[in-house]
Design a protein around this motif. Structure first.
Motif, PDB file in Angstrom:
ATOM      1  N   PRO A  67      73.297  56.676  81.777  1.00 36.92           N
ATOM      2  CA  PRO A  67      73.513  56.662  83.146  1.00 36.92           C
ATOM      3  C   PRO A  67      74.648  57.892  83.494  1.00 36.92           C
ATOM      4  N   LEU A  68      75.681  58.181  82.651  1.00 36.12           N
ATOM      5  CA  LEU A  68      76.369  59.159  82.877  1.00 36.12           C
ATOM      6  C   LEU A  68      75.719  60.714  82.929  1.00 36.12           C
ATOM      7  N   ALA A  69      74.969  60.772  82.172  1.00 32.62           N
ATOM      8  CA  ALA A  69      74.157  62.074  81.828  1.00 32.62           C
ATOM      9  C   ALA A  69      73.241  62.284  83.175  1.00 32.62           C
ATOM     10  N   VAL A  70      72.861  61.250  83.790  1.00 29.93           N
ATOM     11  CA  VAL A  70      71.864  61.378  85.045  1.00 29.93           C
ATOM     12  C   VAL A  70      72.723  61.692  86.233  1.00 29.93           C
ATOM     13  N   ARG A  71      73.993  60.981  86.317  1.00 29.64           N
ATOM     14  CA  ARG A  71      74.875  61.248  87.307  1.00 29.64           C
ATOM     15  C   ARG A  71      75.369  62.519  87.384  1.00 29.64           C
ATOM     16  N   ASN A  72      75.663  62.962  86.315  1.00 33.18           N
ATOM     17  CA  ASN A  72      76.341  64.342  86.264  1.00 33.18           C
ATOM     18  C   ASN A  72      75.331  65.557  86.241  1.00 33.18           C
ATOM     19  N   GLY A  73      74.135  65.162  85.718  1.00 33.58           N
ATOM     20  CA  GLY A  73      73.003  66.264  85.614  1.00 33.58           C
ATOM     21  C   GLY A  73      73.284  66.974  84.237  1.00 33.58           C
ATOM     22  N   LEU A  74      73.615  66.301  83.245  1.00 32.93           N
ATOM     23  CA  LEU A  74      73.738  66.802  82.046  1.00 32.93           C
ATOM     24  C   LEU A  74      72.898  66.304  80.771  1.00 32.93           C
ATOM     25  N   ALA A  75      72.512  66.986  79.960  1.00 33.73           N
ATOM     26  CA  ALA A  75      71.550  66.855  78.726  1.00 33.73           C
ATOM     27  C   ALA A  75      72.660  65.813  77.827  1.00 33.73           C
ATOM     28  N   ILE A  76      71.826  65.128  77.094  1.00 28.46           N
ATOM     29  CA  ILE A  76      72.551  64.471  75.765  1.00 28.46           C
ATOM     30  C   ILE A  76      72.085  65.062  74.853  1.00 28.46           C
ATOM     31  N   HIS A  77      73.129  65.663  74.030  1.00 23.44           N
ATOM     32  CA  HIS A  77      72.940  66.132  72.645  1.00 23.44           C
ATOM     33  C   HIS A  77      73.071  65.314  71.698  1.00 23.44           C
ATOM     34  N   ILE A  78      72.139  65.119  70.490  1.00 24.25           N
ATOM     35  CA  ILE A  78      72.097  64.082  69.488  1.00 24.25           C
ATOM     36  C   ILE A  78      72.987  64.837  68.235  1.00 24.25           C
ATOM     37  N   GLU A  79      73.616  64.103  67.636  1.00 22.47           N
ATOM     38  CA  GLU A  79      74.510  64.244  66.625  1.00 22.47           C
ATOM     39  C   GLU A  79      74.335  63.418  65.609  1.00 22.47           C
TER      40      GLU A  79
END
Length: 196
Positions: A67-79
């Protein structure tokens, strides 16, 4: 130009929200209460000027920061380094005994599992990589209780087994660094959920 040591980097370690238990560690989803808590976490973090979102590959960790990624328009990078520690690849009858044992003996591991030292080493390596690549930035990391505390323990030994036992789901800690040196830790939000 500022040197690396003078740049403050803020890491928001986000312990995943409540999930639906299954033996499939990779694909365990959030419960309905966990999904609601992830939305609350997004509300809290949306104005923190986070520039990067990183997550463990486990679904419950990804869903917690989604939800944070969606709201801030950011991708989620997997580590991979932020995945939960593997206690054992066999069924352990007494979880409490099993988890206590690995915290009491840091080099001990159950069959097919990771010792505290092994899990801590990969977690710290992942954190150091983030600090190097994103110096001076604010980063949210979706992760898990044991690996999160093992990373924090490597930075300050006061974060140990008793600290892990009082964590909720989710829990968010902000770690502030000058270079690679941790100088401040702040618990910024927690839910009322406990357990795995």
């Amino acid at each position: 130009m500022k040197s690396f040591d003078n740049l403050e980097t803020q890491i928001y370690l986000v312990r995943h929200a409540h999930s639906i238990y299954s033996a499939d560690e990779l694909n365990r989803p959030l419960s309905s209460s966990g999904e609601e808590a992830a939305l609350q976490a997004a509300d809290l973090l949306k104005d923190k000027q986070i520039t990067t979102i990183i997550s463990s590959p486990y679904k419950r960790a990804v869903q917690t920061v989604e939800p944070l990624a969606v709201r801030n328009g950011l991708a989620i990078h997997i580590e991979e380094g932020f995945r939960e520690r593997l206690l054992s690849d066999e069924h352990l009858e007494d979880f409490n005994h099993a988890i206590t044992k690995v915290w009491e003996e840091e080099s001990f591991s159950w069959p097919g599992g990771e010792s505290n030292l092994a899990a801590q080493q990969r977690g710290v390596q992942a954190l150091e990589k983030i600090l190097q690549e994103h110096q001076g930035h604010k980063i949210a990391i979706g992760t898990h209780g044991n690996i999160m505390v093992l990373i924090m323990n490597a930075l300050n030994s006061k974060y140990g087994f008793e600290f892990w036992k009082q964590l909720n789901m989710p829990d968010i800690y902000k770690l502030s660094f000058n270079g690679f040196a941790l100088h401040h830790v702040e618990r910024i939000w927690k839910s009322s959920d406990r357990g795995e």
